[in-house]
Design a protein around this motif. Sequence first.
Motif, mmCIF file in Angstrom:
data_model
loop_
_atom_site.group_PDB
_atom_site.id
_atom_site.type_symbol
_atom_site.label_atom_id
_atom_site.label_comp_id
_atom_site.label_asym_id
_atom_site.label_seq_id
_atom_site.Cartn_x
_atom_site.Cartn_y
_atom_site.Cartn_z
ATOM 1 N N UNK A 41 -1.411 5.979 11.573
ATOM 2 C CA UNK A 41 -1.819 4.606 11.837
ATOM 3 C C UNK A 41 -0.920 3.612 11.091
ATOM 4 N N UNK A 42 -0.440 4.011 9.922
ATOM 5 C CA UNK A 42 0.463 3.143 9.158
ATOM 6 C C UNK A 42 1.783 2.935 9.886
ATOM 7 N N UNK A 43 2.241 3.976 10.578
ATOM 8 C CA UNK A 43 3.477 3.856 11.353
ATOM 9 C C UNK A 43 3.296 2.934 12.551
ATOM 10 N N UNK A 44 2.085 2.919 13.105
ATOM 11 C CA UNK A 44 1.816 2.137 14.307
ATOM 12 C C UNK A 44 1.477 0.678 14.012
ATOM 13 N N UNK A 45 0.923 0.422 12.825
ATOM 14 C CA UNK A 45 0.452 -0.929 12.515
ATOM 15 C C UNK A 45 0.971 -1.389 11.159
ATOM 16 N N UNK A 46 1.700 -2.506 11.162
ATOM 17 C CA UNK A 46 2.219 -3.071 9.908
ATOM 18 C C UNK A 46 1.078 -3.562 9.033
ATOM 19 N N UNK A 47 0.063 -4.199 9.646
ATOM 20 C CA UNK A 47 -1.083 -4.711 8.879
ATOM 21 C C UNK A 47 -1.830 -3.574 8.190
ATOM 22 N N UNK A 48 -2.012 -2.480 8.931
ATOM 23 C CA UNK A 48 -2.715 -1.331 8.344
ATOM 24 C C UNK A 48 -1.900 -0.735 7.206
ATOM 25 N N UNK A 49 -0.571 -0.694 7.371
ATOM 26 C CA UNK A 49 0.298 -0.149 6.326
ATOM 27 C C UNK A 49 0.219 -0.996 5.061
ATOM 28 N N UNK A 50 0.223 -2.320 5.215
ATOM 29 C CA UNK A 50 0.106 -3.195 4.051
ATOM 30 C C UNK A 50 -1.268 -3.062 3.400
ATOM 31 N N UNK A 51 -2.301 -2.829 4.235
ATOM 32 C CA UNK A 51 -3.653 -2.665 3.701
ATOM 33 C C UNK A 51 -3.752 -1.401 2.856
ATOM 34 N N UNK A 52 -3.126 -0.313 3.306
ATOM 35 C CA UNK A 52 -3.227 0.964 2.614
ATOM 36 C C UNK A 52 -2.241 1.087 1.457
ATOM 37 N N UNK A 53 -1.003 0.656 1.673
ATOM 38 C CA UNK A 53 0.057 0.878 0.680
ATOM 39 C C UNK A 53 0.380 -0.356 -0.155
ATOM 40 N N UNK A 54 -0.076 -1.531 0.284
ATOM 41 C CA UNK A 54 0.309 -2.754 -0.409
ATOM 42 C C UNK A 54 1.600 -3.306 0.170
ATOM 43 N N UNK A 55 1.949 -4.491 -0.227
ATOM 44 C CA UNK A 55 3.118 -5.185 0.305
ATOM 45 C C UNK A 55 4.124 -5.463 -0.807
ATOM 46 N N UNK A 56 5.414 -5.256 -0.546
ATOM 47 C CA UNK A 56 6.418 -5.579 -1.565
ATOM 48 C C UNK A 56 6.314 -7.048 -1.984
ATOM 49 N N UNK A 57 6.524 -7.294 -3.275
ATOM 50 C CA UNK A 57 6.399 -8.647 -3.814
ATOM 51 C C UNK A 57 7.698 -9.053 -4.502
ATOM 52 N N UNK A 58 8.120 -10.287 -4.253
ATOM 53 C CA UNK A 58 9.341 -10.801 -4.880
ATOM 54 C C UNK A 58 8.998 -11.305 -6.280
ATOM 55 N N UNK A 59 9.543 -10.624 -7.289
ATOM 56 C CA UNK A 59 9.296 -10.996 -8.684
ATOM 57 C C UNK A 59 10.278 -12.064 -9.154
ATOM 58 N N UNK A 60 11.545 -11.906 -8.765
ATOM 59 C CA UNK A 60 12.576 -12.903 -9.096
ATOM 60 C C UNK A 60 13.166 -13.404 -7.789
ATOM 61 N N UNK A 61 13.119 -14.710 -7.590
ATOM 62 C CA UNK A 61 13.609 -15.328 -6.355
ATOM 63 C C UNK A 61 14.685 -16.341 -6.709
ATOM 64 N N UNK A 62 15.918 -16.043 -6.267
ATOM 65 C CA UNK A 62 17.062 -16.913 -6.581
ATOM 66 C C UNK A 62 17.207 -17.139 -8.082
ATOM 67 N N UNK A 63 16.982 -16.066 -8.852
ATOM 68 C CA UNK A 63 17.140 -16.140 -10.300
ATOM 69 C C UNK A 63 15.937 -16.691 -11.042
ATOM 70 N N UNK A 64 14.893 -17.114 -10.319
ATOM 71 C CA UNK A 64 13.692 -17.688 -10.949
ATOM 72 C C UNK A 64 12.556 -16.683 -10.914
ATOM 73 N N UNK A 111 12.613 -7.253 -6.323
ATOM 74 C CA UNK A 111 11.459 -7.010 -5.462
ATOM 75 C C UNK A 111 10.664 -5.820 -5.983
ATOM 76 N N UNK A 112 9.388 -6.029 -6.249
ATOM 77 C CA UNK A 112 8.507 -4.948 -6.680
ATOM 78 C C UNK A 112 7.969 -4.249 -5.438
ATOM 79 N N UNK A 113 8.441 -3.014 -5.216
ATOM 80 C CA UNK A 113 8.044 -2.264 -4.027
ATOM 81 C C UNK A 113 6.604 -1.774 -4.165
#
Length: 223
Positions: A79-102, A137-139
């Motif tokens: 289901x994670x392969x078929x649905x991006x929303x489901x994948x983010x729900x189960x595995x979480x979403x990558x987060x940008x920790x530093x953006x353009x040096x900030x 980016x924090x995976x």
Amino acid sequence: MEDYLSSGLKTLFVYLFILFLFRLMGKREVGELSILDLVVSIMIGDIAVLVLEENDKPFIRTIYPMFVLAMVQIALAFFSLKSVRFRYLMDGQPQIIINQGKIDEKVMRSQRYNFNDLLTQLREQGISDLNEVQFAILESSGKLSVIRNSQGKKSKGIETPYPLIIDGQMQEKNLAYIGKDKYWLLHQLKKHGDLNLNEVSICGYINGQFYIDKKESKKKPKA
């Protein structure tokens, strides 16, 4: 003697069965396991211990929960392969920790990710100066992916970074390493915008150069 032989054969079968289940669930590096993979792995390990200890129950019945867990994991992975929303729900979403040096402190707080974690993972990738980082980016696996600043200067020789302030807290040991004291640091903060300690998220010192990242203002703009 028969008990030892039976126990040994049982252990070998459980080992091969677990190996089969993990091969069935797919190849993943240990450092890239999702939360779901980790939970399933721990539960299968715990059940395997019970299987080896419980001799009064039918063997097939004791290993059945491991098979069920493996099937659940395979189904959720599908289901994670078929649905991006489901994948983010189960595995979480990558987060940008530093953006353009900030550094994005709001994201760090939401992920319960502190400055020591950030500095440690940057050092593991050979980065000693935050000025070298354009994006970090924090995976979902917890690994930090870093995109270096193409204009960043590579240091000559070995340089040791010295965090002098972390989340508003002065690092007195590091000040001692560079032969300075807190009064010198306060003077430097005054030169770099008349800053107070509690206004600084992180202050680094390397090769005689400062890197200062100010905390984000919590005050909302007036309407």
